[in-house]
Design a protein around this motif. Structure first.
Motif, PDB file in Angstrom:
ATOM      1  N   UNK A 197     -11.601  28.596  31.167  1.00  0.00           N
ATOM      2  CA  UNK A 197     -12.856  29.345  31.103  1.00  0.00           C
ATOM      3  C   UNK A 197     -14.011  28.388  30.866  1.00  0.00           C
ATOM      4  N   UNK A 198     -15.221  28.870  31.135  1.00  0.00           N
ATOM      5  CA  UNK A 198     -16.413  28.052  30.898  1.00  0.00           C
ATOM      6  C   UNK A 198     -16.545  27.701  29.420  1.00  0.00           C
ATOM      7  N   UNK A 199     -16.098  28.598  28.530  1.00  0.00           N
ATOM      8  CA  UNK A 199     -16.160  28.330  27.087  1.00  0.00           C
ATOM      9  C   UNK A 199     -15.289  27.127  26.730  1.00  0.00           C
ATOM     10  N   UNK A 200     -14.113  27.030  27.351  1.00  0.00           N
ATOM     11  CA  UNK A 200     -13.243  25.879  27.090  1.00  0.00           C
ATOM     12  C   UNK A 200     -13.849  24.590  27.642  1.00  0.00           C
ATOM     13  N   UNK A 201     -14.540  24.704  28.769  1.00  0.00           N
ATOM     14  CA  UNK A 201     -15.243  23.541  29.318  1.00  0.00           C
ATOM     15  C   UNK A 201     -16.328  23.091  28.348  1.00  0.00           C
ATOM     16  N   UNK A 202     -17.037  24.056  27.743  1.00  0.00           N
ATOM     17  CA  UNK A 202     -18.066  23.749  26.748  1.00  0.00           C
ATOM     18  C   UNK A 202     -17.481  22.978  25.575  1.00  0.00           C
ATOM     19  N   UNK A 203     -16.329  23.397  25.114  1.00  0.00           N
ATOM     20  CA  UNK A 203     -15.686  22.712  23.993  1.00  0.00           C
ATOM     21  C   UNK A 203     -15.325  21.282  24.368  1.00  0.00           C
ATOM     22  N   UNK A 204     -14.832  21.101  25.602  1.00  0.00           N
ATOM     23  CA  UNK A 204     -14.499  19.754  26.084  1.00  0.00           C
ATOM     24  C   UNK A 204     -15.742  18.877  26.104  1.00  0.00           C
ATOM     25  N   UNK A 205     -16.839  19.405  26.671  1.00  0.00           N
ATOM     26  CA  UNK A 205     -18.069  18.622  26.753  1.00  0.00           C
ATOM     27  C   UNK A 205     -18.648  18.369  25.368  1.00  0.00           C
ATOM     28  N   UNK A 206     -18.553  19.354  24.476  1.00  0.00           N
ATOM     29  CA  UNK A 206     -19.079  19.181  23.117  1.00  0.00           C
ATOM     30  C   UNK A 206     -18.382  18.012  22.424  1.00  0.00           C
ATOM     31  N   UNK A 207     -17.063  17.920  22.582  1.00  0.00           N
ATOM     32  CA  UNK A 207     -16.328  16.806  21.979  1.00  0.00           C
ATOM     33  C   UNK A 207     -16.810  15.467  22.531  1.00  0.00           C
ATOM     34  N   UNK A 208     -17.031  15.435  23.846  1.00  0.00           N
ATOM     35  CA  UNK A 208     -17.452  14.183  24.476  1.00  0.00           C
ATOM     36  C   UNK A 208     -18.879  13.808  24.083  1.00  0.00           C
ATOM     37  N   UNK A 209     -19.787  14.792  24.016  1.00  0.00           N
ATOM     38  CA  UNK A 209     -21.174  14.488  23.640  1.00  0.00           C
ATOM     39  C   UNK A 209     -21.272  14.130  22.155  1.00  0.00           C
ATOM     40  N   UNK A 210     -20.464  14.786  21.331  1.00  0.00           N
ATOM     41  CA  UNK A 210     -20.426  14.421  19.907  1.00  0.00           C
ATOM     42  C   UNK A 210     -19.977  12.960  19.762  1.00  0.00           C
ATOM     43  N   UNK A 211     -18.988  12.594  20.542  1.00  0.00           N
ATOM     44  CA  UNK A 211     -18.500  11.219  20.508  1.00  0.00           C
ATOM     45  C   UNK A 211     -19.606  10.267  20.962  1.00  0.00           C
TER      46      UNK A 211
END
Length: 511
Positions: A375-389
């Motif tokens: 889902x798009x929500x799971x994609x958001x979580x993936x991107x959030x982890x990468x941007x936080x990093x």
């Protein structure tokens, strides 16, 4: 990404003052050159290719209007800003017809100059973005013509001719993916476009890593591409092995590479490609490649980099947050492409601008994780982890680079105050961002860089005036001023008396 600035002013005092004012501010510009009249400026423009010219109006030989007219009529890719007094303003307005960006009325305050420079920087970045879009569009039309020609379809002869003019003397490598759904990988048909995006990005990065960045990669069919590279013999031979190994390691895809050699004409390439293609089995589980994804990466990178250079960290975080919100409104496939584009841009910034390569690899396991998102929500979580990093890595890099940096800068100034000391050059010397150095300097010393340096020089001048019989022009030179008149003006502003008066008062008191 910093712009190059040319200052054109016939009075050395004002030119020096402007230079110090500009270099003490973090606005995205570096002073690349100076000139005292329009004729000198034309020579400097040819040598340094400035992105912005800041010019006075009243100058000998060629005035500012003549210079701006020259820039306009020769279609030079340079923004222009005019310096003028109130009595010259009506005359200066005649430059409107030559596309002048702005006017500065003398005398200029630091805030006025800083506001103008930020406005000019935004205009410059906007122009770069527009040029990139135009180049991308030209490239897209050229590659579409090549694609149609190779597949025996009607094509644009003009665009094909442009393409071959740019790759004269290049060798052509025919690349083919045997399948996008290999054993051991749970790839799904709806994720194939993301795989293609990752594949093209890997191949383009390998070209840059092997110093073959002038090459052109063109996807002809979903499983077939042509890579045009400058003729490099053994270098190309070793690269083919690296391409196959890297693509398999990161994506699990098998890829064949065939060197067609140097291509002299379009007809020869078309004949070779059709022969190559006819001998291969056709894939039935493929879809056309999206050819606009790299444009999106470049646009995101430019937008983010301009904010980081200007020190707009809050705005950078806001852009990332806006992207996360955007993902929620997109389809699953679109959201994956947007997220992948964002992280490619972030990784490129860390690698090229901040010389850090610790952002996790996006291929292999990380790409698998993105592909598994349902889902798009799971994609958001993936991107959030990468941007936080990314933000954590960026902060760590700044802290690591800036550890004790102000102490180092102050020590440098103490030993080198008699030389030219420019904030942006010191930032580069101590491996920090000039915007951050400017803010950190003010935070730790209570004043800006320019004021600190002036005070240091004036203190050194006072010691020389008090304890030596050196002439004023000699003292000026000893504390970093080539122009003794400018030194006298600065001294008078700081101590409310001239250097000569200061020396007389000191000797009178200490008789």
């Amino acid at each position: 990404m910093r712009g190059r600035l040319l200052i054109v002013e016939d009075q050395a005092i004002f030119r020096e003052g402007l230079k110090k004012m500009i270099t003490s501010k973090a606005t995205g510009w570096i002073v690349a050159a100076e000139a005292s009249n329009g004729h000198e400026a034309i020579v400097q423009i040819e040598l340094y290719k400035p992105d912005l010219v800041l010019t006075d109006i009243r100058m000998p030989m060629m005035d500012g209007i003549g210079l701006i007219r020259h820039i306009y009529t020769h279609k030079l890719d340079t923004l222009t800003v005019i310096l003028t007094g109130y009595k010259d303003f009506e005359y200066a307005q005649t430059a409107v017809q030559y596309g002048v960006l702005d006017y500065l009325i003398k005398p200029c305050t630091e805030d006025t100059v800083e506001t103008m420079l930020k406005k000019a920087y935004e205009k410059w970045i906007s122009g770069i973005s527009k040029k990139n879009r135009q180049l991308d569009q030209k490239k897209k039309l050229q590659e579409a013509a090549l694609r149609e020609f190779c597949m025996g379809l009607p094509y644009d002869r003009t665009r094909l001719g442009e393409f071959f003019a740019e790759i004269q003397g290049y060798e052509a490598l025919f690349l083919r993916v045997t399948t996008y759904f290999p054993k051991g990988k749970a790839y799904r048909p709806q994720e194939m476009s993301l795989l293609q995006f990752a594949l093209i990005n890997i191949l383009e990065e390998l070209c840059v890593a092997d110093d073959l960045g002038k090459g052109r990669l063109v996807a002809i069919e979903a499983d077939k591409m042509i890579l045009f590279l400058p003729k490099a013999g053994k270098q190309i031979k070793s690269m083919t092995s690296v391409m196959r190994d890297t693509v398999y390691k990161l994506l699990g895809l098998h890829m064949s590479v065939s060197n067609a050699g140097e291509i002299s004409t379009a007809e020869e390439l078309g004949r070779l490609y059709r022969h190559y293609s006819s001998e291969l089995p056709q894939l039935t589980d493929t879809k056309p490649i999206n050819h606009s994804q790299q444009e999106q990466v470049r646009a995101i990178r430019l937008n983010l980099m301009s904010k980081i250079i200007m020190g707009f960290i809050v705005e950078t975080q806001r852009q990332i947050q806006d992207t996360l919100e955007q993902l929620k409104r997109q389809s699953l496939e679109e959201s994956k492409h947007t997220a992948y584009s964002m992280v490619l841009a972030l990784r490129d910034i860390l690698d090229k601008e901040f010389h850090s390569s610790r952002l996790p690899e996006l291929q292999g396991a990380r790409l698998d994780e993105l592909q598994r998102a349902e889902s798009a929500e799971q994609v958001c979580l993936w991107l959030q982890k990468m941007t936080d990093h990314f933000m954590a890595e960026y902060e760590e890099w700044r802290n690591r680079s800036n550890d004790g940096v102000i102490g180092k800068v102050l020590a440098y100034l103490e030993s080198n105050y008699m030389k030219e000391c420019i904030l942006s050059e010191l930032a580069a010397r101590f491996h920090v961002n000039d915007t951050y150095l400017s803010k950190l300097f003010k935070k730790e010393t209570g004043g800006n860089f320019s004021a600190y340096l002036t005070k240091l020089r004036m203190n050194k001048a006072r010691l020389l005036l008090s304890n030596t019989d050196m002439k004023i022009f000699e003292i000026a030179s000893m504390v970093g001023y080539d122009d003794p008149n400018y030194f006298t003006n600065v001294f008078r502003t700081a101590l409310r008396m001239s250097p000569t008066e200061y020396r007389k008062n000191y000797r009178h008191i200490n008789k």
